[in-house]
Design a protein around this motif. Structure first.
Motif, PDB file in Angstrom:
ATOM      1  N   ASN A 160       0.880  -1.172   0.000  1.00 10.63           N
ATOM      2  CA  ASN A 160       0.000   0.000   0.000  1.00 10.63           C
ATOM      3  C   ASN A 160       0.915   1.219   0.000  1.00 10.63           C
ATOM      4  O   ASN A 160       1.312   1.712   1.059  1.00 10.63           O
ATOM      5  CB  ASN A 160      -0.912  -0.025   1.225  1.00 10.63           C
ATOM      6  N   LEU A 161       1.273   1.673  -1.191  1.00  5.81           N
ATOM      7  CA  LEU A 161       2.320   2.673  -1.341  1.00  5.81           C
ATOM      8  C   LEU A 161       1.760   4.081  -1.128  1.00  5.81           C
ATOM      9  O   LEU A 161       0.876   4.532  -1.863  1.00  5.81           O
ATOM     10  CB  LEU A 161       2.946   2.580  -2.734  1.00  5.81           C
ATOM     11  N   LYS A 162       2.315   4.752  -0.129  1.00 10.02           N
ATOM     12  CA  LYS A 162       1.881   6.119   0.169  1.00 10.02           C
ATOM     13  C   LYS A 162       3.099   7.005   0.409  1.00 10.02           C
ATOM     14  O   LYS A 162       4.152   6.532   0.843  1.00 10.02           O
ATOM     15  CB  LYS A 162       0.984   6.151   1.407  1.00 10.02           C
ATOM     16  N   GLY A 163       2.922   8.273   0.139  1.00 12.97           N
ATOM     17  CA  GLY A 163       3.992   9.225   0.410  1.00 12.97           C
ATOM     18  C   GLY A 163       3.438  10.630   0.494  1.00 12.97           C
ATOM     19  O   GLY A 163       2.344  10.919  -0.009  1.00 12.97           O
ATOM     20  N   GLY A 164       4.178  11.491   1.140  1.00 13.08           N
ATOM     21  CA  GLY A 164       3.745  12.870   1.242  1.00 13.08           C
ATOM     22  C   GLY A 164       4.885  13.759   1.701  1.00 13.08           C
ATOM     23  O   GLY A 164       5.926  13.282   2.163  1.00 13.08           O
ATOM     24  N   PHE A 165       4.685  15.055   1.558  1.00 15.67           N
ATOM     25  CA  PHE A 165       5.722  15.993   1.977  1.00 15.67           C
ATOM     26  C   PHE A 165       5.093  17.293   2.462  1.00 15.67           C
ATOM     27  O   PHE A 165       3.941  17.614   2.129  1.00 15.67           O
ATOM     28  CB  PHE A 165       6.709  16.276   0.842  1.00 15.67           C
ATOM     29  N   LYS A 166       5.860  18.015   3.251  1.00 14.79           N
ATOM     30  CA  LYS A 166       5.479  19.351   3.694  1.00 14.79           C
ATOM     31  C   LYS A 166       6.665  20.266   3.480  1.00 14.79           C
ATOM     32  O   LYS A 166       7.759  20.010   3.985  1.00 14.79           O
ATOM     33  CB  LYS A 166       5.072  19.352   5.165  1.00 14.79           C
ATOM     34  N   ILE A 167       6.447  21.326   2.702  1.00 19.08           N
ATOM     35  CA  ILE A 167       7.459  22.361   2.488  1.00 19.08           C
ATOM     36  C   ILE A 167       7.174  23.497   3.454  1.00 19.08           C
ATOM     37  O   ILE A 167       6.026  23.961   3.558  1.00 19.08           O
ATOM     38  CB  ILE A 167       7.437  22.869   1.040  1.00 19.08           C
ATOM     39  N   PHE A 168       8.194  23.950   4.152  1.00 23.29           N
ATOM     40  CA  PHE A 168       8.009  24.981   5.171  1.00 23.29           C
ATOM     41  C   PHE A 168       8.358  26.369   4.637  1.00 23.29           C
ATOM     42  O   PHE A 168       9.260  26.507   3.793  1.00 23.29           O
ATOM     43  CB  PHE A 168       8.875  24.670   6.393  1.00 23.29           C
ATOM     44  N   PRO A 169       7.665  27.397   5.106  1.00 22.87           N
ATOM     45  CA  PRO A 169       8.019  28.763   4.711  1.00 22.87           C
ATOM     46  C   PRO A 169       9.458  29.071   5.110  1.00 22.87           C
ATOM     47  O   PRO A 169       9.905  28.695   6.197  1.00 22.87           O
ATOM     48  CB  PRO A 169       7.033  29.629   5.505  1.00 22.87           C
ATOM     49  N   SER A 170      10.172  29.745   4.235  1.00 24.83           N
ATOM     50  CA  SER A 170      11.587  30.014   4.495  1.00 24.83           C
ATOM     51  C   SER A 170      11.796  30.810   5.774  1.00 24.83           C
ATOM     52  O   SER A 170      12.813  30.652   6.449  1.00 24.83           O
ATOM     53  CB  SER A 170      12.204  30.756   3.310  1.00 24.83           C
ATOM     54  N   ARG A 171      10.840  31.660   6.142  1.00 23.72           N
ATOM     55  CA  ARG A 171      10.998  32.477   7.353  1.00 23.72           C
ATOM     56  C   ARG A 171      10.989  31.634   8.625  1.00 23.72           C
ATOM     57  O   ARG A 171      11.427  32.096   9.679  1.00 23.72           O
ATOM     58  CB  ARG A 171       9.898  33.538   7.425  1.00 23.72           C
ATOM     59  N   LYS A 172      10.498  30.392   8.531  1.00 26.10           N
ATOM     60  CA  LYS A 172      10.429  29.519   9.704  1.00 26.10           C
ATOM     61  C   LYS A 172      11.600  28.541   9.766  1.00 26.10           C
ATOM     62  O   LYS A 172      11.645  27.688  10.651  1.00 26.10           O
ATOM     63  CB  LYS A 172       9.111  28.748   9.713  1.00 26.10           C
ATOM     64  N   VAL A 173      12.540  28.669   8.822  1.00 23.11           N
ATOM     65  CA  VAL A 173      13.656  27.739   8.733  1.00 23.11           C
ATOM     66  C   VAL A 173      14.964  28.468   9.003  1.00 23.11           C
ATOM     67  O   VAL A 173      15.233  29.514   8.417  1.00 23.11           O
ATOM     68  CB  VAL A 173      13.712  27.080   7.329  1.00 23.11           C
ATOM     69  N   LYS A 174      15.771  27.896   9.905  1.00 23.43           N
ATOM     70  CA  LYS A 174      17.099  28.435  10.175  1.00 23.43           C
ATOM     71  C   LYS A 174      18.116  27.308  10.043  1.00 23.43           C
ATOM     72  O   LYS A 174      17.934  26.227  10.612  1.00 23.43           O
ATOM     73  CB  LYS A 174      17.170  29.022  11.590  1.00 23.43           C
ATOM     74  N   LEU A 175      19.177  27.560   9.283  1.00 23.37           N
ATOM     75  CA  LEU A 175      20.216  26.564   9.058  1.00 23.37           C
ATOM     76  C   LEU A 175      21.502  26.977   9.758  1.00 23.37           C
ATOM     77  O   LEU A 175      21.890  28.146   9.720  1.00 23.37           O
ATOM     78  CB  LEU A 175      20.485  26.408   7.557  1.00 23.37           C
TER      79      LEU A 175
END
Length: 242
Positions: free
Chosen positions: A60-75
């Motif tokens: 039962n092949l499933k997949g998904g993703f969530k892209i986050f707003p750049s303002r909420k990401v710190k590297l």
């Protein structure tokens, strides 16, 4: 979705894949097992063929993703932060994410039927069948994640963005406990996957990972030579060129 929204708001996609979406052949499992078509033992070949015949009904092949707003990401050099959650992914992974404009979390699964088949074989002392079923399940979930990466790339192609390779908790020094932080930022039971208290995914044959997204990111080969984890499945895949 426009190019600006990719960076300024969350983007969530969830998919159910048909087995025919995944390019997967018996010869590739034969190679992963260390054989080729000329020297594979008959019992191994018979087991592979029998499992492949029933494979479409066992997944039962499933997949998904969530892209986050750049303002909420710190590297940072050894970690990244999303919505006030700190992910100690260590230097190997962050070095590949460093040029990202934003980040996505992705998950993929094949369900639990094939894993249960493997366990059933094992409990009946059919060790060869059990081992091969498990091997097929491990490779199939990787193929499902590969296909999901293509879905992510397709969703951002028109805006000039690219993605890095995927990197998962438990590898390259990234503590598997960060799974809880990943899933806290995804919809509940996303793609039918849950976590145990010890941060193991259920179904077992599931993958979670981070990918970087940006106009300047470079998709590099996995650097198995600088990672000391012997059990890494990607190391095995790379060795067999799968």
């Amino acid at each position: 979705m426009n190019g600006t929204s990719v960076l300024n708001q969350s983007v969530i996609e969830e998919f159910t894949f048909d087995y025919t979406n995944i390019v997967f052949y018996e010869i590739e499992i034969i190679q992963l097992l260390g054989y080729d078509e000329e020297n594979v033992p008959d019992p191994v070949l018979e087991s592979i063929n029998d499992i492949f015949k029933n494979l479409p009904d066992k997944v039962n092949l499933k997949g998904g993703f969530k892209i986050f707003p750049s303002r909420k990401v710190k590297l940072d050099k050894e970690k990244f932060e999303i919505e006030n959650r700190i992910f100690n992914s260590e230097r190997i992974i962050t070095s590949h994410l460093k040029d990202s404009d934003t980040i996505a979390f992705m998950v993929a699964t094949i369900g639990d039927d094939l894993e249960n088949l493997s366990k059933s074989f094992m409990s009946n002392n059919e060790m060869l069948n059990g081992y091969i079923a498990d091997k097929i399940a491990s490779e199939l979930v990787e193929r499902t994640a590969d296909f999901l990466e293509l879905k992510i790339q397709d969703s951002i192609n028109q805006f000039g963005y690219k993605i890095t390779n995927r990197y998962s908790p438990g590898y390259c020094g990234w503590n598997v406990k960060d799974q809880h932080k990943i899933f806290s930022l995804l919809p509940k039971n996303f793609c039918g996957i849950t976590l145990t208290e010890g941060a193991l995914m259920v179904p077992i044959k599931s993958i979670s990972a981070v990918v970087g997204i940006g106009k300047e990111v470079v998709r590099k080969n996995y650097e198995c030579s600088i990672c000391d984890i012997d059990f890494c499945y990607k190391r095995e895949r790379n060795a067999k060129n799968i």
